[in-house]
Design a protein around this motif. Structure first.
Motif, PDB file in Angstrom:
ATOM      1  N   TYR A 171      -5.714   5.083  -1.535  1.00 58.62           N
ATOM      2  CA  TYR A 171      -5.811   6.304  -0.863  1.00 58.62           C
ATOM      3  C   TYR A 171      -5.939   7.441  -1.858  1.00 58.62           C
ATOM      4  O   TYR A 171      -4.883   7.742  -2.615  1.00 58.62           O
ATOM      5  N   GLU A 228       0.745  -1.210  -0.007  1.00 60.35           N
ATOM      6  CA  GLU A 228       0.077   0.042   0.112  1.00 60.35           C
ATOM      7  C   GLU A 228       0.901   1.473   0.170  1.00 60.35           C
ATOM      8  O   GLU A 228       0.427   2.184  -0.620  1.00 60.35           O
ATOM      9  N   VAL A 229       2.079   1.226   0.590  1.00 61.87           N
ATOM     10  CA  VAL A 229       2.864   2.227   0.606  1.00 61.87           C
ATOM     11  C   VAL A 229       3.711   2.069  -0.678  1.00 61.87           C
ATOM     12  O   VAL A 229       4.656   1.005  -0.754  1.00 61.87           O
ATOM     13  N   MET A 257       0.978   6.976  -0.594  1.00 66.56           N
ATOM     14  CA  MET A 257       0.034   5.870  -0.242  1.00 66.56           C
ATOM     15  C   MET A 257      -0.447   5.780  -1.762  1.00 66.56           C
ATOM     16  O   MET A 257      -0.811   6.617  -2.392  1.00 66.56           O
TER      17      MET A 257
END
Length: 345
Positions: A197, A133-134, A167
């Motif tokens: 995100y 996700e990062v 993100m």
């Protein structure tokens, strides 16, 4: 001393009979059998007893001690039995009463939709792929034909941790990572579910954190008709066999040509209603043929291979499938909302 011991035994046993509580029983033991108790005080006088009488007195002391200890244990057992009986009486279970039901948990509607989507595409020969996700700016934007300062980045403004770490705004980076791992081999058929995100406002249809499922197919001779066939199959398995889909021209930097995909309204079946804004159609996802530059950057010859990609918001699919009017209902953990899904398949 014999008289003292005999009197002590009679006195102690009479006193024990008057004790009616557990703490009184403990006090009795300390008073008569403790290190500073009355029996110990009498024993301190053994030094004044003649040598001939000392064995007799010693034996009598032991008899008195054993008698008091045995009486103490019997009294203690009596107290324990009485306490147990009282407890059993107070905790008696009435087996004629109705049973107490405990609420069972249910699968969250978003998780349910993700699992349903995965099952549909696994049945079509796809694999499920995941990624971080990062993400780096390269995988999230540049490898998807979105170089720095590209105006299309504004549509996916996100949360940056550094200038190069952010993100992820979509699960498309998983597609790029998968293509790189495949090292130019085919076929590639994956879907990529996950949390993403964006700096969206929180309202009835938007959230700064939401869930996507994206799909990718790369092989020889992949055409737009293949994309339409896959999406039509998906729409009918997700929303019902009578559904139709419509493709409208659109723009995405990582696909060319690009399309928005609509499904016929589940409520009015295309006649037009408030839910579909009287158009008969509801937008569900974006798709298109993979841009040749994206293929080239991932190590695939765009002259030999083609592919298509698509992406959908899980919350939007769930809202359409279950008739939910506010995306925020999925995140507030309101039991009243979640209970509505207990009997839904």
């Amino acid at each position: 001393m014999k008289e003292q011991l005999q009197e002590l035994r009679e006195k102690a046993l009479a006193d024990l009979a008057q004790r009616v509580q557990q703490n009184e029983l403990i006090d009795w033991k300390v008073q008569y059998l403790g290190k500073k108790g009355e029996l110990t005080s009498i024993m301190r006088g053994m030094g004044q007893v003649s040598a001939e009488e000392r064995p007799i007195i010693g034996q009598l002391v032991n008899e008195v001690r054993e008698a008091l200890e045995q009486a103490y244990e019997e009294k203690e057992t009596e107290f324990r039995r009485a306490a147990l009986e009282q407890k059993l009486q107070s905790e008696t279970i009435d087996v004629t009463l109705p049973g107490r039901t405990f609420p069972a948990g249910v699968i969250h509607p978003l998780t349910r939709v993700i699992q349903e989507i995965e099952n549909i595409f696994i049945g079509l020969g796809f694999e499920v792929a995941e990624g971080p996700e990062v993400e780096t700016d390269y995988y999230n934007f540049e490898a998807l034909n979105l170089p720095k300062n590209h105006p299309a980045r504004d549509m996916q403004d996100t949360f940056y941790l550094t200038e190069e770490i952010l993100m992820r705004t979509h699960t498309s980076p998983v597609q790029v990572r998968t293509l790189e791992a495949k090292k130019g081999t085919v076929p590639v058929r994956i879907i990529c579910p996950g949390r993403v995100y964006r700096r969206d406002d929180d309202d009835a249809t938007h959230s700064h954190v939401f869930t996507q499922v994206e799909g990718l197919v790369v092989d020889r001779n992949i055409r737009m008709s293949d994309l339409k066939g896959i999406l039509l199959t998906f729409a009918r398995q997700m929303f019902g066999q009578g559904q139709q889909i419509r493709l409208r021209p659109s723009y995405f930097p990582f696909t060319e040509p690009s399309t928005e995909v609509d499904v016929s309204c589940y409520a009015c079946h295309g006649d037009g209603c408030r839910i579909c804004k009287h158009t008969g159609w509801i937008e569900i996802l974006g798709a298109g043929m993979v841009h040749p530059r994206v293929l080239e950057m991932s190590g695939y010859d765009s002259e030999e291979y083609t592919g298509f990609a698509f992406g959908m918001g899980i919350e939007r699919i769930a809202m359409l499938k279950y008739g939910v009017d506010d995306i925020r209902h999925f995140y507030v953990n309101d039991v009243r909302f979640l209970k509505q899904f207990m009997n839904r398949g």
